[in-house]
Design an enzyme around this catalytic site. Structure first.
Site, PDB file in Angstrom:
ATOM      1  CE1 TYR A 142      -3.269  -2.710  -0.058  1.00 32.04           C
ATOM      2  CE2 TYR A 142      -3.958  -2.127   2.149  1.00 32.04           C
ATOM      3  CZ  TYR A 142      -4.116  -2.887   1.015  1.00 32.04           C
ATOM      4  OH  TYR A 142      -5.129  -3.815   0.938  1.00 32.04           O
ATOM      5  CE  LYS A 188       0.824 -17.739  -3.282  1.00 35.24           C
ATOM      6  NZ  LYS A 188       0.018 -18.964  -3.176  1.00 35.24           N
ATOM      7  CG  ASP A 220      -2.600 -20.033  -1.326  1.00 37.94           C
ATOM      8  OD1 ASP A 220      -1.844 -19.910  -0.339  1.00 37.94           O
ATOM      9  OD2 ASP A 220      -2.238 -20.586  -2.376  1.00 37.94           O
ATOM     10  CG  ASP A 244      -7.254  -4.277   3.746  1.00 35.15           C
ATOM     11  OD1 ASP A 244      -8.209  -4.240   4.530  1.00 35.15           O
ATOM     12  OD2 ASP A 244      -7.123  -3.490   2.794  1.00 35.15           O
ATOM     13  CG  ASP A 248     -12.637  -6.559   5.915  1.00 34.01           C
ATOM     14  OD1 ASP A 248     -12.256  -5.978   6.956  1.00 34.01           O
ATOM     15  OD2 ASP A 248     -13.180  -5.973   4.967  1.00 34.01           O
TER      16      ASP A 248
END
Ligand code: NAD
Length: 356
Positions: A142, A188, A220, A244, A248
């Protein structure tokens, strides 16, 4: 008597209504626990654009930096959606986090037994879930440079310095020490170099915390495991982008967006806010659920003001009120005995806080 200075950022939509209830509860707990709080209001988001012409006025940054902690409602709304990205309400929040230096975002997901049917998952999967996502907040893709979009080609850069990983890993291990002593680091590293550095660094930091068990998971797989068996997790440690999304997803395990708090810490001043947005669809109707904000205030007492007993008192009061069947409209379909307005449920919690 101890005295704290709290910056309040009410923001837009339901922000003012939910912050007012958190203040009510803080006032009740502070008089019971014998400390004093002074509140100062600052503008951010759409209201700041309307009044000051910018989403994060300088006096908001300096006021927050002079406070012991910041309690924030929510920002945003359709009215400001057409503005360019750096002029929109959300850009104010990103800049505030950066200015405060809050690099660690903590989001607990607890499932209240009374609201077990609020989850879209089966009750036996979610009963007893109690996990904490620790997300790196001011680094990663980000913020990484270079970034560009010329209409034909666009790119962003995911970058982490070793020091950034060390400091967020420490927050996760220290949190785990106070919980069930398990950290699952999510990355990852089978594909990304930045994740390989992340994994090596977290493994190295883990040696300082021999009482905490460390595991690693690819993002994943973690996304699947969180739905398949969320109870396997205690603390989930991850970077900004993966965090992020995962935080959620984790919040939806409980199913009730109006109940979940968050803390952003590690910098000069901590920032505490509900995980939901400004809910313009229900603003000014007196039906917003203030519990996520009230629990964010409890996190503020626990994590930066060191008022553990006051934080426990608020959390216990919320549990009691839910057990008693008091519900705001958003959760009224789950065993409600009495449907309350925003202000009524705030008063009931404040009252319980004084009696516990
Ligand atoms: P939202 O979280 O505001 O609302 C999603 C749904 O949940 C809505 O139906 C809303 O009524 C409901 N809801 C949310 N909080 C509730 C509460 N406390 N009590 C009862 N119901 C509640 O998300 P959205 O609709 O996607 O976004 C609305 C605005 O909020 C947008 O402008 C968005 O950019 C902004 N936003 C701000 C933040 C923040 O300030 N940190 C976070 C997310 C979204």
């Amino acid at each position: 008597m101890k005295h704290y200075k709290i910056a309040l950022i009410k923001g837009d939509g339901i922000g003012p209504e939910i912050i007012d209830e958190a203040v009510k509860v803080l006032d009740a707990v502070s008089s019971k626990e014998k400390f004093e709080i002074t509140y100062n209001d600052y503008l951010m988001g759409g209201i700041a654009i309307d009044v000051k012409g910018e989403p994060l006025p300088d006096e908001t940054i300096s006021g927050c930096l002079e406070s012991d902690a910041v309690l924030f409602g929510a920002i945003g709304g359709e009215k400001w959606d057409k503005l360019p990205r750096d002029k929109r309400p959300e850009s104010g929040l990103l800049r505030l986090r950066k200015s405060l230096g809050v690099f660690a975002n903590l989001r607990p997901t607890t499932v209240f037994d009374e609201l077990i049917n609020a989850s879209t998952l089966k009750p036996e999967i979610v009963k007893g879930v109690d996990l904490l996502v620790v997300r790196e907040l001011i680094g990663g893709i980000y913020f990484g440079q270079p970034r560009a979009n010329d209409g034909n080609k666009a790119y962003n850069t995911m970058v982490y310095e070793k020091d950034e990983v060390v400091r967020i890993a420490r927050v996760a291990f220290e949190a785990a020490q106070k919980r069930s002593k398990k950290v699952c680091s999510v990355d990852k590293s089978n594909v990304l170099e930045v994740s390989q550095l992340w994994r090596d660094t977290v493994t190295e930091v883990a040696k300082e915390y021999p009482d905490v068990a460390l595991s690693h998971m690819y993002i994943d797989n973690a996304s699947m495991q969180l739905i398949r068996n969320p109870k396997q997790f205690d603390v989930i440690l991850t970077g900004n982008l993966f965090g992020d999304i995962l935080s959620d997803e984790a919040s939806m395990v409980s199913g009730s967006i109006g109940l979940l708090p968050s803390a952003s810490i590690g910098g000069k001043v901590g920032l505490f806010e509900p995980i939901h947005g400004s809910a313009p669809d229900i603003a000014k109707q007196g039906i917003a659920n203030p519990i996520a904000t009230i629990l964010s205030a409890a996190m503020m007492l626990r994590f930066v003001l060191d008022e553990t007993s006051a934080a426990n008192r608020i959390e216990a009061a919320v549990k009691e009120v839910l057990r008693g069947g008091y519900r705001t409209k958003d959760i009224s379909q789950f065993d409600a005995k009495e449907v309350c307005s925003t202000s009524e449920i705030g008063s009931i919690i404040a009252d319980r806080v004084s009696k516990i």
